[in-house]
Design a protein around this motif. Structure first.
Motif, PDB file in Angstrom:
ATOM      1  N   SER A  49     -18.396  76.454  55.324  1.00  0.00           N
ATOM      2  CA  SER A  49     -18.182  75.393  56.306  1.00  0.00           C
ATOM      3  C   SER A  49     -18.164  74.035  55.628  1.00  0.00           C
ATOM      4  N   MET A  50     -19.121  73.817  54.721  1.00  0.00           N
ATOM      5  CA  MET A  50     -19.186  72.540  54.023  1.00  0.00           C
ATOM      6  C   MET A  50     -17.924  72.298  53.214  1.00  0.00           C
ATOM      7  N   LEU A  51     -17.456  73.322  52.495  1.00  0.00           N
ATOM      8  CA  LEU A  51     -16.240  73.167  51.705  1.00  0.00           C
ATOM      9  C   LEU A  51     -15.044  72.854  52.590  1.00  0.00           C
ATOM     10  N   CYS A  52     -14.951  73.520  53.735  1.00  0.00           N
ATOM     11  CA  CYS A  52     -13.849  73.235  54.657  1.00  0.00           C
ATOM     12  C   CYS A  52     -13.923  71.800  55.158  1.00  0.00           C
ATOM     13  N   ALA A  53     -15.123  71.335  55.487  1.00  0.00           N
ATOM     14  CA  ALA A  53     -15.285  69.961  55.950  1.00  0.00           C
ATOM     15  C   ALA A  53     -14.921  68.968  54.851  1.00  0.00           C
ATOM     16  N   ALA A  54     -15.330  69.257  53.623  1.00  0.00           N
ATOM     17  CA  ALA A  54     -15.007  68.366  52.506  1.00  0.00           C
ATOM     18  C   ALA A  54     -13.509  68.335  52.249  1.00  0.00           C
ATOM     19  N   LEU A  55     -12.864  69.495  52.308  1.00  0.00           N
ATOM     20  CA  LEU A  55     -11.415  69.553  52.111  1.00  0.00           C
ATOM     21  C   LEU A  55     -10.670  68.865  53.249  1.00  0.00           C
ATOM     22  N   ALA A  56     -11.152  69.047  54.470  1.00  0.00           N
ATOM     23  CA  ALA A  56     -10.505  68.397  55.612  1.00  0.00           C
ATOM     24  C   ALA A  56     -10.576  66.883  55.475  1.00  0.00           C
ATOM     25  N   ASN A  57     -11.724  66.371  55.060  1.00  0.00           N
ATOM     26  CA  ASN A  57     -11.851  64.928  54.852  1.00  0.00           C
ATOM     27  C   ASN A  57     -10.882  64.460  53.772  1.00  0.00           C
ATOM     28  N   ALA A  58     -10.792  65.224  52.690  1.00  0.00           N
ATOM     29  CA  ALA A  58      -9.886  64.846  51.607  1.00  0.00           C
ATOM     30  C   ALA A  58      -8.432  64.870  52.063  1.00  0.00           C
ATOM     31  N   GLU A  59      -8.062  65.885  52.845  1.00  0.00           N
ATOM     32  CA  GLU A  59      -6.682  65.975  53.339  1.00  0.00           C
ATOM     33  C   GLU A  59      -6.347  64.790  54.239  1.00  0.00           C
ATOM     34  N   ASN A  60      -7.331  64.347  54.999  1.00  0.00           N
ATOM     35  CA  ASN A  60      -7.095  63.234  55.923  1.00  0.00           C
ATOM     36  C   ASN A  60      -7.043  61.883  55.222  1.00  0.00           C
ATOM     37  N   GLN A  61      -7.587  61.797  54.014  1.00  0.00           N
ATOM     38  CA  GLN A  61      -7.754  60.501  53.367  1.00  0.00           C
ATOM     39  C   GLN A  61      -6.819  60.256  52.179  1.00  0.00           C
ATOM     40  N   ARG A  62      -6.199  61.305  51.652  1.00  0.00           N
ATOM     41  CA  ARG A  62      -5.358  61.118  50.462  1.00  0.00           C
ATOM     42  C   ARG A  62      -4.275  62.176  50.394  1.00  0.00           C
ATOM     43  N   ARG A  63      -3.333  61.964  49.507  1.00  0.00           N
ATOM     44  CA  ARG A  63      -2.244  62.901  49.303  1.00  0.00           C
ATOM     45  C   ARG A  63      -2.484  63.655  47.993  1.00  0.00           C
ATOM     46  N   PHE A  64      -2.068  64.911  47.976  1.00  0.00           N
ATOM     47  CA  PHE A  64      -2.284  65.739  46.800  1.00  0.00           C
ATOM     48  C   PHE A  64      -0.956  66.210  46.218  1.00  0.00           C
ATOM     49  N   LEU A  65      -0.961  66.470  44.934  1.00  0.00           N
ATOM     50  CA  LEU A  65       0.208  67.024  44.261  1.00  0.00           C
ATOM     51  C   LEU A  65       0.436  68.466  44.725  1.00  0.00           C
ATOM     52  N   PRO A  66       1.618  69.017  44.538  1.00  0.00           N
ATOM     53  CA  PRO A  66       1.870  70.400  44.943  1.00  0.00           C
ATOM     54  C   PRO A  66       1.277  71.416  43.961  1.00  0.00           C
ATOM     55  N   ALA A  67       1.211  72.641  44.440  1.00  0.00           N
ATOM     56  CA  ALA A  67       0.889  73.817  43.614  1.00  0.00           C
ATOM     57  C   ALA A  67      -0.409  73.646  42.818  1.00  0.00           C
ATOM     58  N   ALA A  68      -0.395  74.099  41.553  1.00  0.00           N
ATOM     59  CA  ALA A  68      -1.624  74.153  40.760  1.00  0.00           C
ATOM     60  C   ALA A  68      -2.245  72.784  40.536  1.00  0.00           C
ATOM     61  N   GLN A  73      -6.819  69.089  41.967  1.00  0.00           N
ATOM     62  CA  GLN A  73      -7.252  67.849  42.620  1.00  0.00           C
ATOM     63  C   GLN A  73      -8.187  68.130  43.789  1.00  0.00           C
ATOM     64  N   ARG A  74      -7.843  69.109  44.596  1.00  0.00           N
ATOM     65  CA  ARG A  74      -8.675  69.421  45.765  1.00  0.00           C
ATOM     66  C   ARG A  74     -10.038  69.947  45.347  1.00  0.00           C
ATOM     67  N   ARG A  75     -10.060  70.817  44.348  1.00  0.00           N
ATOM     68  CA  ARG A  75     -11.346  71.355  43.883  1.00  0.00           C
ATOM     69  C   ARG A  75     -12.257  70.237  43.384  1.00  0.00           C
ATOM     70  N   LYS A  76     -11.681  69.234  42.765  1.00  0.00           N
ATOM     71  CA  LYS A  76     -12.479  68.107  42.273  1.00  0.00           C
ATOM     72  C   LYS A  76     -12.871  67.167  43.403  1.00  0.00           C
ATOM     73  N   ALA A  77     -11.999  67.035  44.412  1.00  0.00           N
ATOM     74  CA  ALA A  77     -12.231  66.067  45.481  1.00  0.00           C
ATOM     75  C   ALA A  77     -13.439  66.398  46.350  1.00  0.00           C
ATOM     76  N   VAL A  78     -13.849  67.674  46.386  1.00  0.00           N
ATOM     77  CA  VAL A  78     -14.958  68.048  47.258  1.00  0.00           C
ATOM     78  C   VAL A  78     -16.324  67.761  46.623  1.00  0.00           C
ATOM     79  N   GLU A  79     -16.354  67.447  45.340  1.00  0.00           N
ATOM     80  CA  GLU A  79     -17.647  67.331  44.649  1.00  0.00           C
ATOM     81  C   GLU A  79     -18.532  66.214  45.188  1.00  0.00           C
ATOM     82  N   PRO A  80     -18.022  64.999  45.460  1.00  0.00           N
ATOM     83  CA  PRO A  80     -18.910  63.964  46.016  1.00  0.00           C
ATOM     84  C   PRO A  80     -19.479  64.363  47.382  1.00  0.00           C
ATOM     85  N   PHE A  81     -18.663  64.995  48.227  1.00  0.00           N
ATOM     86  CA  PHE A  81     -19.133  65.463  49.537  1.00  0.00           C
ATOM     87  C   PHE A  81     -20.264  66.463  49.341  1.00  0.00           C
ATOM     88  N   GLU A  82     -20.099  67.386  48.392  1.00  0.00           N
ATOM     89  CA  GLU A  82     -21.141  68.379  48.130  1.00  0.00           C
ATOM     90  C   GLU A  82     -22.454  67.713  47.732  1.00  0.00           C
TER      91      GLU A  82
END
Length: 443
Positions: A49-68, A73-82
């Motif tokens: 649940s926490m990871l989903c919430a962190a990813l949702a916040n990241a998706e709402n706040q920034r744009r990410f590159l495609p694919a790998a 980027q997403r895996r790194k973006a959740v670390e401050p939320f954690e």
């Protein structure tokens, strides 16, 4: 209470591995076939649940590159939320909430940081070290596979699925100033995020590890059983629970009961789960037998290194132990010959080769020689700082060399009786998470 894990080799394939006879590869492959996406350290489902919430916040706040690139980027973006959430779990624990932080990755770091913030200004931020390598051993490193296996995020780029967004909506949002949500999603800027300690404590009441409400638990339960294999395992475990068959500690007899329950589930039989359990039974009995002989050698080398090895080999109980090695080796080899599942055959191939060598050993001394040969081969394949690992024990002519203190045994090992498991097969953490989310009744 969190599950007690009975892994013989909790360090896995690391340089500190304690897998002296090379059974870990077979164990890992078979465990993946039974419970994909579950590991011995995925014990707290609210991490999803926490990871989903962190990813949702990241998706709402920034744009990410495609694919790998986007995945990284997403895996790194959740670390401050954690890190911010870890402080909240500790805050709830400090308020006396039982198990609010049990199983939290990096709890020592989080607790130390919480106390620092509590004593210095009454504001908190995610600018602290949670683990030595948060990306490897924190939420992402530990729970990402379960996140993908639960169909909560896409494996190619890490973007949330519809189910992942739905789960994120059930997780309480941290009480931040509006522009801080954007900062929280950027590891380079997250150090500027701050929150009053009182707000952290208030958020902690809803976001700690055991605070999930019924709707969230229902979604987590669905994620845990989203994979067909895990769903079948869940059904078999529920049947065992209904008949008071779940053990306090898993062993060979309880695995046989699990197989019986799986055999009544058509999908489980079609996916070959009963055959996977058969493979586990055959490999575990063989590994237990050769491990008991290896441990006898460690004991003799520790306590009787001045006496000839032949004195140990001449003992009746040691000869019975080597006979057990040959008996279980024959059963493992026969299982592989008769098994028509190529994935299972591949999984146990290395251990079966070892079993074939043991089967050909016509005497107790030859069994010992094969066990020494296998151990040396396994250790040579482990590298620590670029150097192959040393053998735990060696032979100097007719006598054993005394093992280093780490590997010494001062008591003779328990005989192999075909009842104990040498690996945990991830059953305890899976059952714990099922109970957390009411898929299984609470004990």
């Amino acid at each position: 209470m969190l599950p007690f894990l009975t892994a013989y080799d909790p360090l896995g394939g690391s340089s500190g591995s304690i897998d002296p006879l090379g059974a870990l590869q077979a164990y890992g492959a078979l465990a993946d076939m039974l419970l994909p996406g579950v590991t011995t350290i995925t014990t707290r489902s609210r991490y999803l649940s926490m990871l989903c919430a962190a990813l949702a916040n990241a998706e709402n706040q920034r744009r990410f590159l495609p694919a790998a690139s986007g995945l990284a980027q997403r895996r790194k973006a959740v670390e401050p939320f954690e890190r911010l959430w870890a402080l909240a779990c500790v805050a709830a624990s400090e308020q006396g909430v039982t198990m609010a932080a049990d199983g939290l990755r990096g709890i020592t770091y989080a607790r130390d940081s919480y106390h620092y913030f509590a004593n210095n200004g009454k504001r908190v931020n995610p600018d602290f070290k949670l683990l030595k390598y948060q990306g490897r051993t924190g939420a992402v490193g530990t729970y990402w596979t379960a996140l993908i296996g639960g169909e909560l995020a896409h494996s190619d780029n890490g973007a949330l699925s519809v189910e992942g967004f739905n789960l994120a909506e059930e997780f309480p949002e941290p009480p931040l100033r509006r522009h801080h949500y954007r900062l929280l999603a950027d590891p380079e800027l997250a150090h500027r995020v701050t929150m009053p300690m009182d707000d952290l404590v208030e958020w902690a009441e809803e976001c700690h590890l055991v605070a999930a409400d019924r709707a969230e638990r229902e979604q987590l339960g669905e994620a845990l059983t989203a994979d067909d294999r895990r769903e079948c395992m869940s059904r078999a475990i529920q049947a065992m629970d209904a008949h008071s068959e779940l053990p306090d500690e898993w062993d060979i007899p309880s695995l046989k009961i699990l197989r019986k329950r799986l055999s009544t589930i058509r999908t489980a039989a079609e996916m070959g789960l009963t055959t996977v359990v058969d493979a586990v039974l055959a490999t575990e009995c063989f590994h237990e037998a050769v491990l008991a002989v290896f441990q006898s050698l460690l004991w003799w080398g520790t306590m009787r290194s001045n006496d000839p090895l032949d004195d140990l080999i001449s003992k009746r109980d040691f000869q019975q132990a080597t006979d057990r090695c040959r008996e279980t080796a024959i059963l493992l080899r026969q299982f592989r010959v008769e098994c028509d599942d190529s994935d299972i055959r591949k999984a146990i191939n290395s251990l079966t080769s070892f079993a074939s060598a043991i089967e050909r050993a016509a005497s107790s001394r030859l069994v010992v020689d094969e066990i020494f040969r296998r151990h040396h081969q396994v250790q040579s394949g482990k590298v620590d700082g670029g150097i192959p690992k040393r053998d735990w024990i060696g032979l100097d002519g007719a006598r054993l060399l005394r093992p280093s203190p780490r590997f010494q045994r001062r008591e003779p090992p328990t005989p192999a009786l075909g009842k104990s498991l040498t690996h945990p097969y991830r059953l305890e953490p899976f059952i714990h998470m099922l109970r957390e989310n009411d898929v299984l009744p609470q004990e």
